[in-house]
Write an enzyme that holds these catalytic residues in place. Structure first.
Site, mmCIF file in Angstrom:
data_model
loop_
_atom_site.group_PDB
_atom_site.id
_atom_site.type_symbol
_atom_site.label_atom_id
_atom_site.label_comp_id
_atom_site.label_asym_id
_atom_site.label_seq_id
_atom_site.Cartn_x
_atom_site.Cartn_y
_atom_site.Cartn_z
ATOM 1 N N PRO A 61 0.770 -1.243 0.000
ATOM 2 C CA PRO A 61 0.000 0.000 0.000
ATOM 3 C C PRO A 61 0.804 1.297 0.000
ATOM 4 O O PRO A 61 0.829 2.045 0.983
ATOM 5 C CB PRO A 61 -0.847 -0.137 1.261
ATOM 6 C CG PRO A 61 -0.006 -0.964 2.177
ATOM 7 C CD PRO A 61 0.696 -1.944 1.281
ATOM 8 N N CYS A 62 1.418 1.599 -1.128
ATOM 9 C CA CYS A 62 2.166 2.844 -1.265
ATOM 10 C C CYS A 62 1.258 4.062 -1.152
ATOM 11 O O CYS A 62 1.739 5.159 -0.844
ATOM 12 C CB CYS A 62 2.946 2.862 -2.570
ATOM 13 S SG CYS A 62 1.971 2.486 -4.041
#
Length: 168
Positions: free
Chosen positions: A130-131
């Site tokens: 989850p950037c």
């Protein structure tokens, strides 16, 4: 013998997503108009396999608000530094955000905020790694490979939007 890399598109609320996987692991999730397109290989073949079907199933659950963590075999390709940054993304809990400076501290490179940001921007497995949960120190939404509206959508889905001016 290497198994072929297969690719297919799936629909999502943020537009079509390209999935690339072999029989062992998911390699790529790419947005429709990415900031940094993943390098195409002539070896890629259109197709489907169990890894992609499971990724599509889990992504659909995520977008329906039914999944907070992914349980998929992953094989992102990058430098050792990039893979370290990407591995640390998986430790950011659903519904929470951290700053780029905090991510740099977590990878033991506290003065390498820009390098960490660049590695974050090259994440080949967004959403699953989850950037989008990495934001500016002031709480602003900053660059995202899928575009800021997509980042805002994902953080809204997770109820993780910071208060204030989102686009700095």
């Amino acid at each position: 013998m290497n198994t072929p890399l297969l690719h297919r598109h799936i629909d999502s609320p943020v537009g079509p997503l390209l999935l690339v996987a072999d029989d062992q692991a998911l390699r790529v999730i790419e947005f429709d108009n990415p900031r940094h397109p993943y390098k195409r290989s002539p070896d890629w073949q259109p197709g489907d396999n169990a890894v992609m079907r499971e990724a599509a199933r889990q992504l659909a659950q995520y977008f329906r608000g039914e999944r907070r963590e992914f349980d998929l075999p992953l094989a992102p390709q990058g430098t050792d530094f990039q893979r370290t940054v990407w591995h640390n993304l998986a430790d950011i809990p659903y519904g929470q955000t951290i700053s780029y400076a905090e991510l740099a501290r977590r990878v033991d490179k506290p003065t390498a905020t820009r390098a960490v940001g660049a590695a974050n921007g090259r994440n080949p497995l967004p959403i699953v790694l989850p950037c989008h949960r990495v934001i500016g120190a002031d709480g602003s939404l900053t660059g995202f490979g899928g575009g800021l509206p997509t980042k805002q959508y994902l953080l809204t889905l997770e109820r993780a939007l910071p208060s204030g001016d989102l686009f700095g």
